[in-house]
Design an enzyme around this catalytic site. Structure first.
Site, PDB file in Angstrom:
ATOM      1  N   ASP A  30      -7.519  -5.511  22.231  1.00  0.00           N
ATOM      2  CA  ASP A  30      -8.414  -6.076  21.221  1.00  0.00           C
ATOM      3  C   ASP A  30      -9.749  -5.324  21.255  1.00  0.00           C
ATOM      4  OD1 ASP A  30      -8.499  -9.111  19.711  1.00  0.00           O
ATOM      5  OD2 ASP A  30     -10.404  -8.070  19.994  1.00  0.00           O
ATOM      6  N   ASN A  87      -3.093 -17.572  16.184  1.00  0.00           N
ATOM      7  CA  ASN A  87      -3.998 -18.344  15.332  1.00  0.00           C
ATOM      8  C   ASN A  87      -3.432 -18.379  13.920  1.00  0.00           C
ATOM      9  OD1 ASN A  87      -6.014 -18.930  17.280  1.00  0.00           O
ATOM     10  ND2 ASN A  87      -6.851 -16.874  17.064  1.00  0.00           N
ATOM     11  N   GLY A  93      -9.453 -19.935  13.355  1.00  0.00           N
ATOM     12  CA  GLY A  93     -10.221 -18.699  13.483  1.00  0.00           C
ATOM     13  C   GLY A  93      -9.429 -17.445  13.189  1.00  0.00           C
ATOM     14  N   HIS A 100      -0.190 -11.588  14.864  1.00  0.00           N
ATOM     15  CA  HIS A 100      -0.507 -10.976  16.161  1.00  0.00           C
ATOM     16  C   HIS A 100      -0.523 -12.053  17.228  1.00  0.00           C
ATOM     17  CE1 HIS A 100      -4.206 -11.846  13.907  1.00  0.00           C
ATOM     18  NE2 HIS A 100      -4.734 -12.216  15.059  1.00  0.00           N
ATOM     19  N   HIS A 102      -2.003 -12.992  20.737  1.00  0.00           N
ATOM     20  CA  HIS A 102      -3.039 -12.645  21.707  1.00  0.00           C
ATOM     21  C   HIS A 102      -2.478 -12.839  23.116  1.00  0.00           C
ATOM     22  CE1 HIS A 102      -6.657 -12.816  18.935  1.00  0.00           C
ATOM     23  NE2 HIS A 102      -5.829 -13.582  18.232  1.00  0.00           N
TER      24      HIS A 102
HETATM   25  P1  5GP Z   1      -7.501 -13.580  14.960  1.00  0.00           P
HETATM   26  O1  5GP Z   1      -8.869 -14.195  15.012  1.00  0.00           O
HETATM   27  O2  5GP Z   1      -7.100 -13.186  13.567  1.00  0.00           O
HETATM   28  O3  5GP Z   1      -6.445 -14.405  15.664  1.00  0.00           O
HETATM   29  O4  5GP Z   1      -7.611 -12.267  15.848  1.00  0.00           O
HETATM   30  C1  5GP Z   1      -7.952 -11.023  15.323  1.00  0.00           C
HETATM   31  C2  5GP Z   1      -8.366 -10.169  16.495  1.00  0.00           C
HETATM   32  O5  5GP Z   1      -8.317  -8.833  16.090  1.00  0.00           O
HETATM   33  C3  5GP Z   1      -9.776 -10.446  17.004  1.00  0.00           C
HETATM   34  O6  5GP Z   1      -9.736 -10.808  18.384  1.00  0.00           O
HETATM   35  C4  5GP Z   1     -10.509  -9.124  16.770  1.00  0.00           C
HETATM   36  O7  5GP Z   1     -11.417  -8.819  17.809  1.00  0.00           O
HETATM   37  C5  5GP Z   1      -9.361  -8.130  16.693  1.00  0.00           C
HETATM   38  N1  5GP Z   1      -9.609  -6.976  15.830  1.00  0.00           N
HETATM   39  C6  5GP Z   1     -10.133  -6.992  14.578  1.00  0.00           C
HETATM   40  N2  5GP Z   1     -10.152  -5.752  14.059  1.00  0.00           N
HETATM   41  C7  5GP Z   1      -9.615  -4.942  15.020  1.00  0.00           C
HETATM   42  C8  5GP Z   1      -9.374  -3.532  15.066  1.00  0.00           C
HETATM   43  O8  5GP Z   1      -9.630  -2.785  14.124  1.00  0.00           O
HETATM   44  N3  5GP Z   1      -8.828  -3.040  16.215  1.00  0.00           N
HETATM   45  C9  5GP Z   1      -8.512  -3.854  17.273  1.00  0.00           C
HETATM   46  N4  5GP Z   1      -7.985  -3.269  18.363  1.00  0.00           N
HETATM   47  N5  5GP Z   1      -8.733  -5.178  17.254  1.00  0.00           N
HETATM   48  C10 5GP Z   1      -9.282  -5.718  16.140  1.00  0.00           C
END
Ligand code: 5GP
Ligand code: ZN
Length: 114
Positions: A30, A87, A93, A100, A102
């Site tokens: 991340d 999520n 969030g 994805h 986590h």
């Molecule tokens: P969500 O909040 O949608 O469950 O998680 C999205 C995650 O993607 C967040 O933890 C954020 O830091 C990560 N993220 C967003 N854009 C990028 C990116 O361009 N590259 C990487 N490696 N992580 C990303």
């Protein structure tokens, strides 16, 4: 999905710190880690979120969870414990609309999450 950042990472069009790759999924760190281990496991084929999953995704999901375990073992957090999170929607969030998982570990985590 040409405008999806995780599709673009899967395609190699955007850089990422890739830690595992299988035929159906990719695991990368991340960008804004919330724990010492914070890896995202994504399917190669775009799907919006976990609310869209059905029986037809069983093989892909098995590979996602298998990869999550491989990542945890590789980062040395399998024994100490780790958290797996999908999520779904605004209240959870969810910010990136490409499924994805986590993988979070390397520190004790509160429950319920804040
Ligand atoms: P969500 O909040 O949608 O469950 O998680 C999205 C995650 O993607 C967040 O933890 C954020 O830091 C990560 N993220 C967003 N854009 C990028 C990116 O361009 N590259 C990487 N490696 N992580 C990303
Ligand atoms: Zn995508």
């Amino acid at each position: 999905m040409a405008d999806c950042i995780f599709c673009r990472i899967v395609a190699g069009e955007l850089p990422a710190d890739v830690v595992a790759r299988t035929p159906r999924c990719l695991a990368f760190r991340d960008l804004d880690p919330k724990a010492p281990t914070h890896v995202l496991v994504v399917p190669v084929d775009h799907i919006d979120h976990a609310g869209e999953l059905g029986p037809e995704h069983a093989d892909m999901l098995a590979e996602v969870f298998d990869t999550a375990r491989t990542v945890a073992e590789g980062d040395g957090v399998a024994a100490s414990g780790y958290r797996l999170v999908f999520n779904v929607g605004d209240d959870a969030g969810n910010t990136v609309p490409h499924l994805h998982l986590h993988v979070l570990g390397g520190r004790p985590m509160a429950w319920p999450p804040g």
